[in-house]
Design an enzyme around this catalytic site. Structure first.
Site, mmCIF file in Angstrom:
data_model
loop_
_atom_site.group_PDB
_atom_site.id
_atom_site.type_symbol
_atom_site.label_atom_id
_atom_site.label_comp_id
_atom_site.label_asym_id
_atom_site.label_seq_id
_atom_site.Cartn_x
_atom_site.Cartn_y
_atom_site.Cartn_z
ATOM 1 N N LEU A 176 -2.097 11.261 3.070
ATOM 2 C CA LEU A 176 -2.677 11.016 4.351
ATOM 3 C C LEU A 176 -2.763 9.456 4.692
ATOM 4 O O LEU A 176 -3.318 8.703 4.167
ATOM 5 C CB LEU A 176 -4.242 11.474 3.895
ATOM 6 C CG LEU A 176 -5.188 11.211 5.297
ATOM 7 C CD1 LEU A 176 -4.763 12.271 6.557
ATOM 8 C CD2 LEU A 176 -6.736 11.726 4.716
ATOM 9 N N ASP A 177 -2.209 9.134 5.896
ATOM 10 C CA ASP A 177 -2.086 7.846 6.378
ATOM 11 C C ASP A 177 -2.114 7.907 7.943
ATOM 12 O O ASP A 177 -1.092 7.527 8.340
ATOM 13 C CB ASP A 177 -0.859 7.114 5.704
ATOM 14 C CG ASP A 177 -0.779 5.693 6.099
ATOM 15 O OD1 ASP A 177 -1.926 5.103 6.348
ATOM 16 O OD2 ASP A 177 0.288 5.101 6.000
ATOM 17 N N ALA A 178 -3.224 8.458 8.347
ATOM 18 C CA ALA A 178 -3.220 8.577 9.824
ATOM 19 C C ALA A 178 -4.090 7.657 10.534
ATOM 20 O O ALA A 178 -5.574 7.812 10.252
ATOM 21 C CB ALA A 178 -3.143 10.262 10.017
ATOM 22 N N TYR A 227 0.738 -1.113 -0.183
ATOM 23 C CA TYR A 227 0.173 -0.044 -0.185
ATOM 24 C C TYR A 227 0.852 1.310 0.057
ATOM 25 O O TYR A 227 0.377 2.569 -0.542
ATOM 26 C CB TYR A 227 -0.930 -0.018 1.263
ATOM 27 C CG TYR A 227 -0.683 0.652 2.305
ATOM 28 C CD1 TYR A 227 -0.641 1.957 2.677
ATOM 29 C CD2 TYR A 227 0.172 -0.019 3.451
ATOM 30 C CE1 TYR A 227 -0.201 2.579 3.893
ATOM 31 C CE2 TYR A 227 0.585 0.432 4.669
ATOM 32 C CZ TYR A 227 0.380 1.855 4.861
ATOM 33 O OH TYR A 227 0.831 2.551 5.921
#
Length: 250
Positions: free
Chosen positions: A130-132, A39
């Protein structure tokens, strides 16, 4: 009581967990600067959509093990990268166990809530990653029309948002509806090779219209320049919209 953060190793790969079975980051010990998890590689598919030297300015919301930031720092030397991470322990662990570099003139880390940071900045970026997620693997207020609109407003004229969506129930309809609304239908998403993840993009600026042949040519060029193999991602991009056929339009 603080939520646990776990580090595990298996078959030469070091994994980061936020107290659950879900992997929040990974690093292959023999090649610490490569993108180990599929990913993370797919989140960089914007390199196929815009031409080098794009992106010059990158924002990451969420650090994890620092894989994306390490890749950008090493393989995109013209890029200035801002990272926002809410949890000081995550930054400390990334530096101690995952070889995340110290701040320099091209990399700046802000220990701050992503919502607060975006509300206080006037800066704009070519690429926002954005990976939060919190310890329960939830995005919370970061998954809202208002926040997606805020991110859109902070993109440059040819900017892209790249978001990792994770859902235990594997249902993304609500998230994609919010993203499509915020980006005026200029969005797409595809299932990641990592089961349980979905990668979404939102675009502004000049329309993206690329056929399969050009996408594959660009994938070869990206691999030559950075070592990142996005050839498997081309078909996922082409299949992201039911009516896209052999074209990527965004």
């Amino acid at each position: 009581m603080e939520n646990p953060i776990d580090i595990r190793e298996e078959a030469g790969v070091r994994f980061l967990h936020f107290g659950t079975e879900w992997v929040q980051g990974a690093m292959r010990l023999r090649s610490p600067h490569t993108l180990e998890l599929p990913y993370t590689r797919e989140m960089m598919a914007g390199l196929l959509m815009r031409e080098a030297p794009w992106p010059r300015r990158v924002l990451s919301i969420g650090l994890g093990a620092g894989s994306l930031a390490k890749f950008i720092h090493r393989q995109l030397p013209d890029a200035i990268h801002t990272v926002v991470e809410i949890e000081p322990r995550v930054l400390a662990i990334a530096r101690q166990y995952f070889r995340f570099p110290a701040d320099d003139d091209r990399l700046q880390v802000h220990l701050q809530d992503g919502l607060v940071f975006m509300a206080q900045t006037d800066a704009r970026w070519d690429l926002i990653l954005l990976d939060a997620y919190d310890h329960d693997v939830r995005q919370g207020p970061l998954n809202s029309i208002e926040f997606y609109r805020c991110l859109r407003e902070h993109l440059t004229d040819d900017g892209l948002l790249s978001a990792n969506l994770f859902n235990r129930g594997r249902r993304y309809e609500g998230t994609m509806a919010r993203l499509e609304y915020a980006f005026d239908q200029r969005s797409l998403a595809f299932n990641s090779a990592d089961h349980g993840n979905m990668i979404a993009f939102g675009a502004v600026g000049h329309p993206i219209e690329l056929d399969a042949a050009e996408l594959r040519e660009r994938a070869i060029a990206v691999q030559t320049a950075t070592g990142l193999d996005l050839r498997p991602t081309v078909n996922r991009l082409l299949g992201a919209k039911a009516d896209s056929g052999e074209w990527l339009r965004l």
